[in-house]
Design a protein around this motif. Structure first.
Motif, PDB file in Angstrom:
ATOM      1  N   SER A  68     -19.821  22.708 -72.200  1.00 34.39           N
ATOM      2  CA  SER A  68     -18.486  22.818 -73.262  1.00 34.39           C
ATOM      3  C   SER A  68     -18.327  24.036 -73.996  1.00 34.39           C
ATOM      4  CB  SER A  68     -18.410  21.348 -74.110  1.00 34.39           C
ATOM      5  OG  SER A  68     -19.578  21.549 -75.025  1.00 34.39           O
ATOM      6  N   PRO A  71     -16.364  27.908 -72.255  1.00 35.81           N
ATOM      7  CA  PRO A  71     -15.292  28.883 -72.833  1.00 35.81           C
ATOM      8  C   PRO A  71     -15.268  29.687 -73.994  1.00 35.81           C
ATOM      9  CG  PRO A  71     -14.683  26.505 -72.227  1.00 35.81           C
ATOM     10  CD  PRO A  71     -16.274  26.438 -72.399  1.00 35.81           C
ATOM     11  N   GLU A  72     -15.988  28.950 -74.925  1.00 37.77           N
ATOM     12  CA  GLU A  72     -16.216  29.568 -76.429  1.00 37.77           C
ATOM     13  C   GLU A  72     -17.153  31.095 -76.113  1.00 37.77           C
ATOM     14  OE1 GLU A  72     -18.411  28.887 -80.818  1.00 37.77           O
ATOM     15  OE2 GLU A  72     -17.643  27.227 -79.618  1.00 37.77           O
ATOM     16  N   GLU A  74     -17.302  32.824 -73.305  1.00 33.31           N
ATOM     17  CA  GLU A  74     -16.547  33.596 -72.340  1.00 33.31           C
ATOM     18  C   GLU A  74     -15.514  34.256 -73.400  1.00 33.31           C
ATOM     19  OE1 GLU A  74     -14.561  31.512 -69.407  1.00 33.31           O
ATOM     20  OE2 GLU A  74     -16.329  31.462 -68.139  1.00 33.31           O
ATOM     21  N   ARG A  75     -15.099  33.792 -74.344  1.00 36.61           N
ATOM     22  CA  ARG A  75     -14.110  34.216 -75.356  1.00 36.61           C
ATOM     23  C   ARG A  75     -14.915  35.297 -76.268  1.00 36.61           C
ATOM     24  NH1 ARG A  75     -11.575  30.769 -80.231  1.00 36.61           N
ATOM     25  NH2 ARG A  75     -13.874  30.409 -80.249  1.00 36.61           N
TER      26      ARG A  75
END
Length: 139
Positions: A68, A71-72, A74-75
């Protein structure tokens, strides 16, 4: 006093009945202990299965939490300059890793104070340690 023949037969039957009751009680007790042991073994097996399932759930939960965060990551990878590890960050072979470890150990050894100068142990150093221990013990 003599027991009449009819009484002897009853005494024998009573003794045989007592032996039969004790035998049946012994067998019943043995069967009950086997049943209890079997039940206990099944409970232990269930406990082991429950523990294995709990560990599996815990592992899956950790993996889900980790995924989970992708995404963070990757951001924030571009603004912080995060990049995946490449081969240059790892040692080329075991010899190189051993050499680096030996250098690190020598560096640590060089940082340690030497007792008694370059020759190592001296009786004066032992006296100093004993004095220090005595002072700590008396306080």
């Amino acid at each position: 006093m003599r027991i009449p023949p009819m009484g002897q037969g009853l005494a024998v039957l009573a003794a045989l009945g007592g032996v039969a009751v004790l035998s049946i009680g012994g067998v019943a007790g043995y069967l009950f202990s086997l049943h209890t042991a079997s039940w206990s073994s099944q409970n232990r097996a269930l406990d082991a299965q429950i523990l294995a399932k709990e560990q599996e759930v815990r592992r899956l939960r950790y993996e889900l939490e980790f995924r989970s965060r992708f995404p963070e990551l990757e951001r924030w990878s571009d603004p912080l300059g995060l990049q995946p590890a490449d081969g240059r960050q790892y040692g080329l072979n075991v010899h190189q890793i051993d050499t680096l470890a030996a250098q690190r150990n020598q560096h640590i050894a060089d940082q340690l104070p030497r007792v008694g100068g370059a020759k190592g142990y001296t009786p004066q150093a032992r006296d100093q340690i004993d004095t220090l221990i005595d002072r700590v013990a008396t306080n």
